[in-house]
Enzyme design. Sequence first.
Site, PDB file in Angstrom:
ATOM      1  NE  ARG A  64      -3.385   0.041   2.836  1.00 40.31           N
ATOM      2  CZ  ARG A  64      -4.587  -0.200   2.278  1.00 40.31           C
ATOM      3  NH1 ARG A  64      -5.140   0.706   1.488  1.00 40.31           N
ATOM      4  NH2 ARG A  64      -5.224  -1.323   2.511  1.00 40.31           N
ATOM      5  NE  ARG A  90      -7.342  -0.770  -4.473  1.00 41.65           N
ATOM      6  CZ  ARG A  90      -7.569  -2.068  -4.430  1.00 41.65           C
ATOM      7  NH1 ARG A  90      -7.658  -2.679  -3.272  1.00 41.65           N
ATOM      8  NH2 ARG A  90      -7.738  -2.781  -5.531  1.00 41.65           N
ATOM      9  CG  LEU A  92      -5.915   7.908   0.271  1.00 46.15           C
ATOM     10  CD1 LEU A  92      -6.018   9.430   0.331  1.00 46.15           C
ATOM     11  CD2 LEU A  92      -5.405   7.456  -1.081  1.00 46.15           C
ATOM     12  CB  THR A 107     -18.577  11.219  -1.295  1.00 49.18           C
ATOM     13  OG1 THR A 107     -18.043  10.217  -2.161  1.00 49.18           O
ATOM     14  CG2 THR A 107     -18.356  12.578  -1.895  1.00 49.18           C
ATOM     15  CG  HIS A 108     -19.045   6.733   3.999  1.00 46.23           C
ATOM     16  ND1 HIS A 108     -18.250   5.674   3.633  1.00 46.23           N
ATOM     17  CD2 HIS A 108     -19.921   6.260   4.923  1.00 46.23           C
ATOM     18  CE1 HIS A 108     -18.636   4.594   4.314  1.00 46.23           C
ATOM     19  NE2 HIS A 108     -19.639   4.928   5.100  1.00 46.23           N
ATOM     20  CB  SER A 135     -21.220  11.494   5.569  1.00 43.73           C
ATOM     21  OG  SER A 135     -22.282  10.969   6.343  1.00 43.73           O
ATOM     22  CG  ASP A 140      -9.285  10.750  10.287  1.00 42.16           C
ATOM     23  OD1 ASP A 140      -9.796  10.993  11.382  1.00 42.16           O
ATOM     24  OD2 ASP A 140      -9.551   9.713   9.628  1.00 42.16           O
ATOM     25  N   GLY A 142      -7.924   7.403   9.644  1.00 40.52           N
ATOM     26  CA  GLY A 142      -8.808   6.308  10.070  1.00 40.52           C
ATOM     27  C   GLY A 142      -9.656   5.843   8.904  1.00 40.52           C
ATOM     28  CG  ASP A 144     -15.329   5.744   5.723  1.00 39.48           C
ATOM     29  OD1 ASP A 144     -15.660   4.565   5.515  1.00 39.48           O
ATOM     30  OD2 ASP A 144     -14.849   6.486   4.838  1.00 39.48           O
TER      31      ASP A 144
HETATM   32  C1  GRF Z   1     -20.278   6.303  -3.918  1.00 37.77           C
HETATM   33  O1  GRF Z   1     -21.461   6.017  -3.193  1.00 37.77           O
HETATM   34  C2  GRF Z   1     -19.145   6.540  -2.958  1.00 37.77           C
HETATM   35  O2  GRF Z   1     -19.513   7.224  -1.778  1.00 37.77           O
HETATM   36  C3  GRF Z   1     -18.770   5.128  -2.611  1.00 37.77           C
HETATM   37  O3  GRF Z   1     -18.851   4.415  -3.822  1.00 37.77           O
HETATM   38  C4  GRF Z   1     -19.789   5.071  -4.662  1.00 37.77           C
HETATM   39  C5  GRF Z   1     -19.060   5.448  -5.914  1.00 37.77           C
HETATM   40  O4  GRF Z   1     -20.008   5.731  -6.875  1.00 37.77           O
HETATM   41  N1  GRF Z   1     -17.445   5.057  -2.043  1.00 37.77           N
HETATM   42  P1  GRF Z   1     -19.530   6.428  -8.246  1.00 37.77           P
HETATM   43  O5  GRF Z   1     -18.252   5.696  -8.671  1.00 37.77           O
HETATM   44  O6  GRF Z   1     -19.280   7.871  -7.929  1.00 37.77           O
HETATM   45  O7  GRF Z   1     -20.693   6.210  -9.162  1.00 37.77           O
END
Ligand code: GRF
Length: 198
Positions: A64, A90, A92, A107-108, A135, A140, A142, A144
């Site tokens: 990694r 992945r 980081l 984004t999560h 979200s 950071d 961790g 998420d």
């Molecule tokens: C998104 O929901 C993102 O938060 C998650 O995987 C999805 C990726 O979707 N990690 P896309 O590749 O943007 O369509």
Amino acid sequence: MLTVAVLISGTGSNLRALLDAAADPGYPARIVVVGADREAEGFAHAEEYGIPTFLVPWREFDTRDEWGAELAAQLAVWQPDLVVLSGLMRLLPPAVVEAWAPRIVNTHPAYLPEFPGAHAVRDALEAGVVQTGASVIVVDDGVDTGPIVAQERVPVLPGDDLHSLHERIKPVERSLLIDVVRRIATGELDLAAASTTS
Ligand code: GRF
């Protein structure tokens, strides 16, 4: 004008939303490069907009840290003001997070701290919750766990499966992400402050 690098692994629908938003001359940010850890479908969106791309194939590196070092070297070429992880599947390495924090957001597809990790949508479904969310956090080292800078609830409907729920979450992710990048670009959102007050 805030310069942004977007890192993806998949279809890049969130990337597409950012590209479309940045096509508006009034939007205060522009995507300067799109990177991925594999041949991501989302590269097609960057190519359509004439945005350069780079590939750091996960499988070509032994560790990694070595993968992360090449990723950091690619980002260093572009020196973006902000790195957006949007579907990068992945973690980081700490060295990359340290080098870029707090100018790196993710984004999560869940209402953090609920359902962190790579299977947030599946986990929400399996938990039987009636609402989940989307979200945007400052990354950071961790999983998420970084400071939440935006989030919004998304209902889980009877009969939802993984696809239907994720497709309901993604538009919310996209709108949050577009607004967060705008707020960073205008200075309304100070990532350094967000990282210290959490
Ligand atoms: C998104 O929901 C993102 O938060 C998650 O995987 C999805 C990726 O979707 N990690 P896309 O590749 O943007 O369509």
